[in-house]
Design an enzyme around this catalytic site. Structure first.
Site, PDB file in Angstrom:
ATOM      1  N   GLU A  83     -31.620 -15.421  22.360  1.00  0.00           N
ATOM      2  CA  GLU A  83     -32.762 -14.491  22.457  1.00  0.00           C
ATOM      3  C   GLU A  83     -33.993 -15.226  22.986  1.00  0.00           C
ATOM      4  OE1 GLU A  83     -32.279 -11.299  22.201  1.00  0.00           O
ATOM      5  OE2 GLU A  83     -30.223 -11.738  21.596  1.00  0.00           O
ATOM      6  N   TRP A 142     -33.601 -15.207  26.524  1.00  0.00           N
ATOM      7  CA  TRP A 142     -34.024 -13.982  27.228  1.00  0.00           C
ATOM      8  C   TRP A 142     -35.518 -14.027  27.538  1.00  0.00           C
ATOM      9  CZ3 TRP A 142     -31.637 -10.264  29.811  1.00  0.00           C
ATOM     10  CH2 TRP A 142     -30.280 -10.037  29.575  1.00  0.00           C
ATOM     11  N   TRP A 156     -36.298  10.109  39.364  1.00  0.00           N
ATOM     12  CA  TRP A 156     -37.075  10.557  38.196  1.00  0.00           C
ATOM     13  C   TRP A 156     -37.240  12.062  38.250  1.00  0.00           C
ATOM     14  CZ3 TRP A 156     -37.058   6.279  35.497  1.00  0.00           C
ATOM     15  CH2 TRP A 156     -37.006   5.055  36.194  1.00  0.00           C
ATOM     16  N   ASN A 197     -36.018  -4.243  18.115  1.00  0.00           N
ATOM     17  CA  ASN A 197     -35.444  -4.293  19.472  1.00  0.00           C
ATOM     18  C   ASN A 197     -34.427  -3.181  19.737  1.00  0.00           C
ATOM     19  OD1 ASN A 197     -34.937  -5.617  22.083  1.00  0.00           O
ATOM     20  ND2 ASN A 197     -32.924  -6.008  21.191  1.00  0.00           N
ATOM     21  N   TRP A 214     -40.214   4.421  34.159  1.00  0.00           N
ATOM     22  CA  TRP A 214     -40.311   3.349  33.161  1.00  0.00           C
ATOM     23  C   TRP A 214     -41.721   2.777  33.068  1.00  0.00           C
ATOM     24  CZ3 TRP A 214     -41.946  -1.391  34.867  1.00  0.00           C
ATOM     25  CH2 TRP A 214     -41.747  -1.712  36.218  1.00  0.00           C
ATOM     26  N   TRP A 272     -37.950  -2.978  29.975  1.00  0.00           N
ATOM     27  CA  TRP A 272     -37.969  -1.599  30.502  1.00  0.00           C
ATOM     28  C   TRP A 272     -37.011  -1.434  31.672  1.00  0.00           C
ATOM     29  CZ3 TRP A 272     -39.484   2.927  28.628  1.00  0.00           C
ATOM     30  CH2 TRP A 272     -40.288   2.888  27.490  1.00  0.00           C
TER      31      TRP A 272
HETATM   32  C1  LIG Z   1     -38.185  -1.695  26.415  1.00  0.00           C
HETATM   33  C2  LIG Z   1     -38.399  -3.069  25.816  1.00  0.00           C
HETATM   34  C3  LIG Z   1     -39.668  -3.640  25.846  1.00  0.00           C
HETATM   35  C4  LIG Z   1     -39.884  -4.913  25.293  1.00  0.00           C
HETATM   36  N1  LIG Z   1     -41.159  -5.453  25.340  1.00  0.00           N
HETATM   37  C5  LIG Z   1     -41.365  -6.690  24.831  1.00  0.00           C
HETATM   38  C6  LIG Z   1     -42.666  -7.268  24.873  1.00  0.00           C
HETATM   39  O1  LIG Z   1     -43.627  -6.692  25.395  1.00  0.00           O
HETATM   40  N2  LIG Z   1     -42.841  -8.503  24.304  1.00  0.00           N
HETATM   41  C7  LIG Z   1     -41.797  -9.189  23.729  1.00  0.00           C
HETATM   42  O2  LIG Z   1     -42.011 -10.299  23.229  1.00  0.00           O
HETATM   43  N3  LIG Z   1     -40.542  -8.675  23.707  1.00  0.00           N
HETATM   44  C8  LIG Z   1     -40.301  -7.450  24.230  1.00  0.00           C
HETATM   45  N4  LIG Z   1     -39.040  -6.913  24.160  1.00  0.00           N
HETATM   46  C9  LIG Z   1     -37.924  -7.752  23.656  1.00  0.00           C
HETATM   47  C10 LIG Z   1     -37.624  -7.647  22.139  1.00  0.00           C
HETATM   48  O3  LIG Z   1     -37.551  -6.299  21.762  1.00  0.00           O
HETATM   49  C11 LIG Z   1     -38.661  -8.359  21.261  1.00  0.00           C
HETATM   50  O4  LIG Z   1     -38.885  -9.669  21.744  1.00  0.00           O
HETATM   51  C12 LIG Z   1     -38.177  -8.484  19.814  1.00  0.00           C
HETATM   52  O5  LIG Z   1     -37.903  -7.208  19.283  1.00  0.00           O
HETATM   53  C13 LIG Z   1     -39.251  -9.171  18.985  1.00  0.00           C
HETATM   54  O6  LIG Z   1     -38.885  -9.211  17.627  1.00  0.00           O
HETATM   55  P1  LIG Z   1     -38.482 -10.590  16.939  1.00  0.00           P
HETATM   56  O7  LIG Z   1     -39.523 -11.609  17.190  1.00  0.00           O
HETATM   57  O8  LIG Z   1     -38.177 -10.285  15.503  1.00  0.00           O
HETATM   58  O9  LIG Z   1     -37.160 -10.972  17.723  1.00  0.00           O
HETATM   59  P2  LIG Z   1     -35.940 -11.950  17.378  1.00  0.00           P
HETATM   60  O10 LIG Z   1     -34.706 -11.154  17.439  1.00  0.00           O
HETATM   61  O11 LIG Z   1     -36.198 -12.706  16.148  1.00  0.00           O
HETATM   62  O12 LIG Z   1     -35.921 -12.925  18.645  1.00  0.00           O
HETATM   63  C14 LIG Z   1     -36.655 -14.148  18.696  1.00  0.00           C
HETATM   64  C15 LIG Z   1     -37.533 -14.197  19.923  1.00  0.00           C
HETATM   65  O13 LIG Z   1     -36.752 -14.131  21.107  1.00  0.00           O
HETATM   66  C16 LIG Z   1     -37.465 -13.433  22.134  1.00  0.00           C
HETATM   67  N5  LIG Z   1     -36.688 -12.233  22.506  1.00  0.00           N
HETATM   68  C17 LIG Z   1     -35.808 -11.550  21.735  1.00  0.00           C
HETATM   69  N6  LIG Z   1     -35.242 -10.547  22.448  1.00  0.00           N
HETATM   70  C18 LIG Z   1     -35.783 -10.593  23.681  1.00  0.00           C
HETATM   71  C19 LIG Z   1     -35.607  -9.827  24.868  1.00  0.00           C
HETATM   72  N7  LIG Z   1     -34.735  -8.817  24.937  1.00  0.00           N
HETATM   73  N8  LIG Z   1     -36.345 -10.140  25.957  1.00  0.00           N
HETATM   74  C20 LIG Z   1     -37.229 -11.171  25.935  1.00  0.00           C
HETATM   75  N9  LIG Z   1     -37.430 -11.944  24.830  1.00  0.00           N
HETATM   76  C21 LIG Z   1     -36.711 -11.663  23.728  1.00  0.00           C
HETATM   77  C22 LIG Z   1     -38.806 -13.008  21.532  1.00  0.00           C
HETATM   78  O14 LIG Z   1     -39.760 -13.984  21.886  1.00  0.00           O
HETATM   79  C23 LIG Z   1     -38.507 -13.038  20.041  1.00  0.00           C
HETATM   80  O15 LIG Z   1     -39.656 -13.260  19.252  1.00  0.00           O
HETATM   81  C24 LIG Z   1     -38.797  -5.628  24.707  1.00  0.00           C
HETATM   82  C25 LIG Z   1     -37.526  -5.037  24.678  1.00  0.00           C
HETATM   83  C26 LIG Z   1     -37.322  -3.776  25.214  1.00  0.00           C
HETATM   84  C27 LIG Z   1     -35.953  -3.166  25.168  1.00  0.00           C
END
Ligand SMILES: Cc1cc2nc3c(=O)[nH]c(=O)nc-3n(C[C@H](O)[C@H](O)[C@H](O)COP(=O)(O)OP(=O)(O)OC[C@H]3O[C@@H](n4cnc5c(N)ncnc54)[C@H](O)[C@@H]3O)c2cc1C
Length: 462
Positions: A281, A284, A313, A350, A368, A391
């Site tokens: 993650e 990502w 769209w 997420n 989006w 997105w």
């Molecule tokens: C439509 C959409 C919009 C999103 N917008 C953002 C946003 O603006 N900012 C953001 O930080 N994340 C975004 N995410 C990714 C993800 O949803 C969040 O990072 C995550 O939910 C944060 O919670 P956590 O810290 O508990 O994640 P954990 O599951 O604990 O993951 C640890 C860290 O990994 C990174 N991470 C995890 N999943 C992703 C992912 N899919 N993409 C990129 N990094 C990831 C984050 O930095 C996160 O804090 C988005 C996902 C979607 C589907």
């Protein structure tokens, strides 16, 4: 003569290469943070993130004052403010950390040139990502567009190697502790006039110290169960480190290393799987930055140009549907619960982010960009790179995206990930259900028909 550290999204004392280098030089050190006036600037934040930033800056200023470093807070364009600040304060050396953002890269280049001409020596350090985009290319020099090979390659390279010079302790006091007042941070005017942000206080504790505590608690606790629990929004057992990573209260290197170091000693298979999943993650986040850097236009336009065709769209979805989605009034319980979690707490799980994004872009056929804009304003972790990637991934128009014909079904998602309804009742409460604003079956068919038309019409298939 003095040294100046320019802090941006690296609001921490520990593992801060620019700060460490400034202190190592032996000159008296000052720090500055500059918030842009332009709404479109790379460093501008949405409303919820500004609340978080306000409190993170208070914590930073207090921590810097305790080790004798004054933090100046300014508002405007760095290119206009830094040269005059350097002249006024007798700054000989300026240090900062690189941000992986294409717009910021251009302004860093111009600024370095300006300051060099004014006789200030500038040093920029690698931060923000684990590996810089130009060092993470395929063998043929091109950019990875698919996550799995990207991460396999990077993770192999990083495993067991603490990035040299990236981790360092909080500096020892360099001067007597300075007085501390909240006035300067308040003067930045980050808090929105609407008291909406007050409810965020119940959910977040900004600042480096709280972020480090959260990381330690997560690594010693929920991490072991991450693989099993990460998709269950009611369990709420992900790390919630996203705002801390966005604002650099924690370095990506610190988060990666604190898990990677444990991999070697861990013997439990389930925990090992969880650790690897969590590191992916973080991967990502890294991938999102590298992609935005290579394809800056994707912040506003779809990576797949077929989706720039208006036929992708709904022609006139109407503001009412968008507003119902924003307010959590679509009548689809899991979507509404997610949108209310976002409004109440500045964050959304997420799994639910994916669902609400699929509902908006596919069932309602709304671009989006509208959803990304709303997230930018309401998420405390709003992050250009991750938000754009998220997105476009859901809408099916990004790099390594979900196939456009995969449309999340909210009922199936609810049965699988919120079987007891605990998440829905937590955010919706006992309110009577609203009639759905759209029928799931017919809106799905409409979406598939739109996609079929753009695939048929695309230049490749003509
Ligand atoms: C439509 C959409 C919009 C999103 N917008 C953002 C946003 O603006 N900012 C953001 O930080 N994340 C975004 N995410 C990714 C993800 O949803 C969040 O990072 C995550 O939910 C944060 O919670 P956590 O810290 O508990 O994640 P954990 O599951 O604990 O993951 C640890 C860290 O990994 C990174 N991470 C995890 N999943 C992703 C992912 N899919 N993409 C990129 N990094 C990831 C984050 O930095 C996160 O804090 C988005 C996902 C979607 C589907």
């Amino acid at each position: 003569m003095r040294a100046l550290v320019w802090l941006r999204r690296d609001l921490r004392l520990q593992d801060n290469p620019a700060l460490s280098a400034a202190l190592a030089g032996g000159l008296p050190v000052e720090a500055v943070f500059i918030y842009p006036t332009e709404q479109n600037a790379a460093l501008a934040e949405g409303a919820a993130a500004r609340w978080y930033l306000h409190h993170s800056l208070l914590a930073l200023q207090r921590a810097l004052a305790a080790v004798g470093i004054p933090l100046r807070l300014l508002r405007g364009r760095a290119e206009a403010l830094l040269p005059s600040l350097c002249a006024e304060r007798g700054i000989e050396r300026l240090f900062w950390n690189r941000l992986i953002d294409p717009q910021q890269e251009d302004s860093d280049r111009r600024l370095t040139e300006l300051l060099r001409r004014a006789g200030v020596s500038c040093q920029r350090f690698e931060d923000d990502c684990l590996v810089m985009p130009e060092e993470a290319l395929k063998d043929d020099g091109s950019v990875y567009r698919v996550f799995t090979p990207f991460w396999r390659r990077l993770n192999d390279r990083l495993h067991g190697v603490i990035p040299a010079g990236r981790l360092s302790a909080v500096p020892r006091p360099v001067a007597t502790a300075l007085p501390f007042s909240t006035m300067e941070v308040e003067g930045l005017g980050l808090l929105p006039p609407h008291p909406w942000h007050k409810k965020l206080q119940a959910h977040w504790q900004p600042g480096e110290a709280a972020a480090l505590e959260r990381l330690t608690r997560f690594v010693e606790g929920d991490l072991a169960e991450y693989e099993r629990q990460r998709d269950l929004p009611a369990a709420d057992r992900t790390s919630r480190l996203s705002p801390a990573l966005h604002f650099g209260e924690l370095s990506a290197a610190r988060v990666y290393t604190s898990v990677d170091q444990r991999l070697t000693h861990e013997t439990d298979d389930k925990t090992l799987t969880s650790m690897r999943r969590f590191l992916a993650e973080i991967g990502w986040r890294e991938f999102a930055r590298h992609v935005l850097c290579a394809f800056p236009h994707t912040r506003l336009r779809s990576m797949n140009p077929r989706f720039d065709d208006p036929a992708a769209w709904e022609p006139d979805p109407g503001d009412e549907k968008l507003r119902a989605w924003q307010r959590g009034e679509t009548g689809i319980a899991l979507v509404d619960a997610g949108m209310r979690q976002l409004w109440q707490s500045g964050w959304m799980h997420n799994r639910v982010r994916m669902l609400v994004a699929s509902f908006l872009t596919k069932n309602l056929g709304i671009h989006w960009r509208e959803g990304a804009r709303w997230f930018e304003q309401t998420l405390v972790d709003a992050d250009r790179a991750s938000n754009t990637l998220g997105w476009q991934w859901v809408a099916g128009c990004g790099t390594d995206a979900a196939p456009y014909f995969r449309i999340f079904n909210p009922d199936t998602q609810a049965a699988k990930f919120d079987p007891e309804g605990a998440y829905r009742s937590c955010w919706i409460g006992e309110r009577p259900p609203l009639p759905p604003i759209d029928d799931l079956k017919t809106s799905r068919e409409r979406a598939l028909a739109r996609y079929r038309s753009i695939v048929r019409e695309s230049p490749k298939n003509r």
